[in-house]
Design an enzyme around this catalytic site. Structure first.
Site, PDB file in Angstrom:
ATOM      1  N   ALA A  55     130.379 -38.934 -28.458  1.00 47.22           N
ATOM      2  CA  ALA A  55     129.782 -40.198 -28.018  1.00 47.22           C
ATOM      3  C   ALA A  55     128.733 -40.062 -26.932  1.00 47.22           C
ATOM      4  O   ALA A  55     128.576 -40.920 -26.084  1.00 47.22           O
ATOM      5  CB  ALA A  55     130.885 -41.163 -27.559  1.00 47.22           C
ATOM      6  N   HIS A  58     122.187 -37.877 -26.331  1.00 43.36           N
ATOM      7  CA  HIS A  58     121.607 -36.672 -25.746  1.00 43.36           C
ATOM      8  C   HIS A  58     120.109 -36.800 -25.503  1.00 43.36           C
ATOM      9  O   HIS A  58     119.410 -37.499 -26.227  1.00 43.36           O
ATOM     10  CB  HIS A  58     121.796 -35.477 -26.694  1.00 43.36           C
ATOM     11  CG  HIS A  58     123.220 -35.043 -26.848  1.00 43.36           C
ATOM     12  ND1 HIS A  58     123.864 -34.302 -25.893  1.00 43.36           N
ATOM     13  CD2 HIS A  58     124.122 -35.232 -27.836  1.00 43.36           C
ATOM     14  CE1 HIS A  58     125.104 -34.057 -26.300  1.00 43.36           C
ATOM     15  NE2 HIS A  58     125.286 -34.619 -27.476  1.00 43.36           N
ATOM     16  N   VAL A 181     132.033 -38.720 -55.272  1.00 44.84           N
ATOM     17  CA  VAL A 181     131.189 -38.075 -56.277  1.00 44.84           C
ATOM     18  C   VAL A 181     131.869 -36.791 -56.748  1.00 44.84           C
ATOM     19  O   VAL A 181     132.134 -35.890 -55.958  1.00 44.84           O
ATOM     20  CB  VAL A 181     129.789 -37.763 -55.703  1.00 44.84           C
ATOM     21  CG1 VAL A 181     128.941 -37.021 -56.735  1.00 44.84           C
ATOM     22  CG2 VAL A 181     129.096 -39.049 -55.275  1.00 44.84           C
ATOM     23  N   ARG A 316     133.417 -30.803 -37.058  1.00 40.71           N
ATOM     24  CA  ARG A 316     131.957 -30.767 -37.094  1.00 40.71           C
ATOM     25  C   ARG A 316     131.539 -30.033 -38.365  1.00 40.71           C
ATOM     26  O   ARG A 316     132.152 -29.031 -38.740  1.00 40.71           O
ATOM     27  CB  ARG A 316     131.398 -30.018 -35.893  1.00 40.71           C
ATOM     28  CG  ARG A 316     131.998 -30.411 -34.547  1.00 40.71           C
ATOM     29  CD  ARG A 316     131.502 -29.379 -33.545  1.00 40.71           C
ATOM     30  NE  ARG A 316     132.030 -29.498 -32.207  1.00 40.71           N
ATOM     31  CZ  ARG A 316     133.194 -29.009 -31.796  1.00 40.71           C
ATOM     32  NH1 ARG A 316     134.003 -28.420 -32.646  1.00 40.71           N
ATOM     33  NH2 ARG A 316     133.568 -29.122 -30.551  1.00 40.71           N
ATOM     34  N   SER A 342     127.309 -32.485 -33.643  1.00 37.74           N
ATOM     35  CA  SER A 342     127.577 -33.663 -32.800  1.00 37.74           C
ATOM     36  C   SER A 342     126.296 -34.361 -32.333  1.00 37.74           C
ATOM     37  O   SER A 342     126.301 -35.539 -32.014  1.00 37.74           O
ATOM     38  CB  SER A 342     128.426 -33.276 -31.594  1.00 37.74           C
ATOM     39  OG  SER A 342     127.754 -32.317 -30.829  1.00 37.74           O
ATOM     40  N   CYS A 407     145.954 -54.632 -23.719  1.00 34.15           N
ATOM     41  CA  CYS A 407     145.397 -53.488 -22.999  1.00 34.15           C
ATOM     42  C   CYS A 407     143.866 -53.518 -23.045  1.00 34.15           C
ATOM     43  O   CYS A 407     143.199 -53.311 -22.043  1.00 34.15           O
ATOM     44  CB  CYS A 407     145.884 -52.180 -23.601  1.00 34.15           C
ATOM     45  SG  CYS A 407     147.670 -51.981 -23.615  1.00 34.15           S
TER      46      CYS A 407
END
Lengths: 459, 379
Positions: A55, A58, A181, A316, A342, A407
């Site tokens: 998250a 960059h 697929v 990844r 990422s 929460c």
């Protein structure tokens, strides 16, 4: 159209893979008068690698200079930052500090600053131990200095995929889910678990399975080598302990473990980096969690006293090469988008624009581009107003005053909206990614049954 | 924000402790006593709600306290809107929750069918949801584990096993015709989409997979301390609940804390009784007779004890409760301050992690108010 029979007439473009990259490509294609389908084996968008992203938005300061990844991350950050502001995707420009814990890492910082400049990023600068301590008072003992990278930020990875997919669907793209697929026959006849799908142009954004799809098209350019990343999420009180994204200094031994605030008001610790053979091995392990806790104790010792809200692992889609593997096969009217790691979240919009250029180069005549009708996604970010605290929203609709998930303070109104949205969730987990319902410290002790009841009611 | 409404006592949480406190406060004439409860449905505590209302307390359900607007002033959200309520005293009775799977760091996949005892109870009783066909119950606290087993069986779910790290004697008597794997740890969850089994490791190192489509994690109570903490209320390190003295006074003037919030799980009736006990100290404070004490000498439990409550010395209070982190056979419990012995007591039974040991408080009068922390240890 997520269910039902598949249409017989061919699509202009079929994008296989509704992760962040495939969804961004579908959204980009939606700007043109084309018949486009976005296809995924899973029953929700962003259900694979994309949902377990670290998250981070960059700058691309540490990419390999001159690589395709470096360019697309740099462009993508600019595009996504602007898009996020329009679409209501939460972003917090916190800045990153690459913390050096030993002399070797400290010595690497000037080189990293130089590399950042080669990547067109000029704001990175080394800072000393005293400044680092002042800016991160809860850092563990022994930090010698850091590279300050003020341009790095955090973003909501779930909302990003949903914004792309929502905008694509609203603009006429067919979203075909639960549609794996299995084979590709000549002439782009895709044999799927839901029937046969025909395409004039094909885009492979299949992530962990991109090499397998590539092979069906006769290419052996790369192999996906899934690299597992386990992550621990700490509860909201941990957020006060960390002000920046605390990145490790990359060494010969790998990229290391980061500690990062999230836009949802929590703190992320991870990821591990384990090469695995199984493309479905998204389980956490005792060793992985022990390793992360040991690293976390060094970086921000007080973090470990805080309650854990979630533990998860993602894979990844790494390949044997460092760079993205984006290739166009004009003769086949086919583009492969492989090896996106990422950084793909940041780069997604630039990748999409690049892919549409490649398709045009392969003969696709997209027609005149138009501006897509804007989307405004429900805000999941702590730094921005949320319905439970919005007196006007509650006055207009009391469902926004009815908190279901205590929460995370998610209201019945938000859950209802998500269930009725253009890209609705297929499971309570999908609902969690759209609303944060159930993503908190109690993990459903209080609200789990109530949230499930709302989900079942809407089906 | 709407204007501030003022009451005399605001009780946060309509569990047994909060309702017990409200009923007693209203009965003793504490003025306007209001209970805020975020759940809409009171469930099993309805009878105490009736008692509190009958005594004159106002009970508002479906109202969530979202934070502090200032000292003794709380912001709330409900379908009626946002409201700010100020009080002369606040009683926190926000309860405790069972620690879920993630926070227990149980590795593996993240399939559906992974519950806590509380979620199971709500799913079955309130929502009549399908909770699978074959379940494993995990937990170290017999009461909580037994309750989950009962709930599962009533819902027609086969209970495959009860898995506990503890060594339980006479396990058969616990739940009847139920395989109890004691001295056993859960080492992983299996399955995609839906849970397919749990991996366990016995004390002797043997591993096994128990096939099941539901696993229920019970016990390991965590105080629901978020509101207390966000108001600057100091926590006790052992319990992770607010640090209180014998009169339930926290570190913040006018803020009291009661019930499971103080140390995790407690029996319903016990919590009602303890909730009632806060009424006298609250009244004393409201009358101005009892000024808020300073920090007070902390009372801390040393390993292998897990916690002691109350954990600050001050006026009031009958006894201290001590909890062990692991089973202790006939321990000698020792209370001391700065090396001075205050109490030494042999416990003529085993101390187990799921039960509190009461300690008399006579020694508290001999504590040096200017001295170091009081330590509770075992010999």
């Amino acid at each position: 159209m997520t269910g039902g029979p598949l249409p017989a007439e061919p699509y202009d473009v079929v994008v296989v893979g509704a992760g962040v990259v495939g969804s961004a490509i579908a959204r980009e294609l939606a700007r043109y008068p084309l018949r486009t389908a976005l296809v995924d084996a899973a029953d929700d968008v962003g259900e694979g690698t994309s949902k377990a992203n670290t998250a981070i938005l960059h700058t691309g300061f540490d990419a390999v200079p001159g690589s395709l990844e470096a360019r697309l991350v740099r462009e993508g950050q600019r595009l996504l930052t602007r898009y996020a502001a329009e679409a209501g995707i939460p972003v917090e420009p916190l800045g990153a500090l690459l913390v050096a814990w030993d002399e070797e890492q400290l010595a690497a910082l000037p080189g990293l600053a130089r590399k950042a400049r080669e990547n067109g990023y000029r704001d990175a600068r080394p800072i000393g131990a005293a400044e680092l301590r002042a800016r991160e008072p809860h850092l563990g003992p022994g930090a010698l200095g850091a590279l300050d990278v003020p341009g790095e930020g955090v973003i909501c990875p779930w909302t990003t995929v949903l914004a792309y997919a929502t905008q694509a669907v609203r603009a006429g793209v067919d979203l075909l889910l639960g549609c794996e697929v299995r084979d590709v026959r000549p002439g782009h006849e895709l044999v799927t678990t839901r029937g046969v799908l025909r395409a004039r142009y094909l885009v492979n954004a299949a992530g962990l399975y991109a090499d397998e799809l590539d092979r069906l098209l006769g290419h052996r350019d790369f192999n996906v080598r899934p690299r597992r990343g386990q992550l621990i999420v700490f509860d909201a009180f941990a957020r006060d302990l960390v002000r920046h994204i605390l990145l490790p200094v990359p060494t010969a031994l790998g990229k290391g473990v980061l500690v990062s605030p999230t836009v949802h008001g929590k703190v992320l610790l991870g990821p591990t980096a384990e090469d695995v053979d199984d493309r479905t091995a998204t389980g956490s392990t005792a060793e992985g969690l022990a390793f992360l806790r040991e690293k976390g104790r060094r970086i921000v010792p007080a973090l470990l006293d805080e309650e854990v809200t979630a533990v998860y692992a993602g894979l990844r889609a790494a390949t044997e090469e460092d760079d993205y593997r984006i290739a166009c096969h004009p003769g086949q009217r086919y583009v492969t988008v492989g090896g996106i790691r990422s950084t793909g979240l940041t780069a997604s919009m630039a990748i999409a624009a690049h892919v549409v250029d490649l398709l045009a180069g392969a003969g696709l005549e997209p027609g005149p581009a138009r501006e897509l009708p804007a989307v405004r996604m429900p805000n999941l970010g702590e730094a921005f107003p949320r319905p439970y605290a919005d007196a006007r929203a509650i006055a207009a609709d009391p469902a926004y005053g009815e908190i279901v998930c205590f929460c995370e303070r998610v209201t019945r109104g938000e859950i209802r909206d998500a269930l009725a949205s253009a890209v609705p969730p297929a499971s309570p987990a999908g609902l969690r990614r759209r609303t944060r319902a159930g993503a908190g410290r109690c993990q459903g002790y209080y609200c789990g049954a109530a949230v499930r009841a709302l989900f079942e009611e809407a089906r | 924000m709407t204007p501030v409404r003022t009451v005399d006592v605001l009780v946060v949480g309509a569990g047994p402790a909060g309702l017990g406190a409200a009923a007693r406060l209203a009965a003793l004439g504490a003025g306007t006593v209001e209970v805020l409860e975020r759940e809409r449905d009171l469930g099993a505590v309805r009878r105490w709600a009736v008692a509190a209302r009958r005594a004159g307390a106002v009970l508002r359900t479906g109202v969530t306290v979202t934070g502090w607007a200032g000292p003794l002033t709380l912001d709330t959200t409900s379908p009626a809107g946002r409201e700010r309520v100020a009080a002369r005293a606040v009683v926190l009775a926000t309860g405790a929750r069972e620690r879920p799977r993630a926070a227990r760091l149980v590795p593996g996949t993240r399939p559906a069918g992974v519950l806590t005892g509380g979620e199971l109870r709500r799913a079955v009783r309130r929502h009549r949801q399908d909770v699978g066909t074959r379940a494993v119950v995990v937990g170290t606290e017999p009461d909580a584990a037994r309750r989950a087993v009962r709930t599962l069986r009533r819902a027609g779910v086969e209970v495959a096993a009860l898995v506990t790290r503890e060594r339980w004697r006479a396990p058969g008597a616990l739940t009847g015709r139920l395989p109890v794997l004691d001295g056993t740890a859960v080492t992983g969850l299996l399955g995609r989409g839906r849970l397919s089994g749990v991996r366990v490791r016995r004390g002797d190192g043997r591993e096994a997979t128990l096939a099941c489509d539901t696993v229920v994690f019970t016990g390991e109570w965590v105080p629901e301390h978020e509101l207390a903490r966000s108001g600057g209320v100091a926590l006790a390190p052992g319990t992770r609940g607010p640090a209180v003295d014998g009169a339930f006074r926290t570190s913040v003037a006018g803020v009291f804390a009661v019930g499971a919030l103080l140390h995790g799980g407690a029996s319903t009736v016990g919590a009602v009784v303890r909730g009632r006990a806060v009424a006298a100290p609250v009244l004393a404070y409201l009358s101005g007779r009892a000024p808020w004490p300073g920090a007070g000498v902390p009372v801390v439990a040393d390993a292998p004890l897990r916690w002691v409550v109350p954990n600050r010395l001050g006026a009031g209070g009958g006894r201290f409760l001590v909890r062990a982190a692991r089973p202790l056979v006939r321990p000698v419990v020792v209370v001391s301050q700065d090396g001075v012995l205050l109490l030494r007591r042999r416990v003529w039974r085993a101390l187990v992690p799921s039960r509190s040991l009461p300690l008399p408080a006579g020694w508290a009068a001999r504590v040096d108010p200017g001295g170091g922390p009081v330590r509770v240890r075992v010999w």
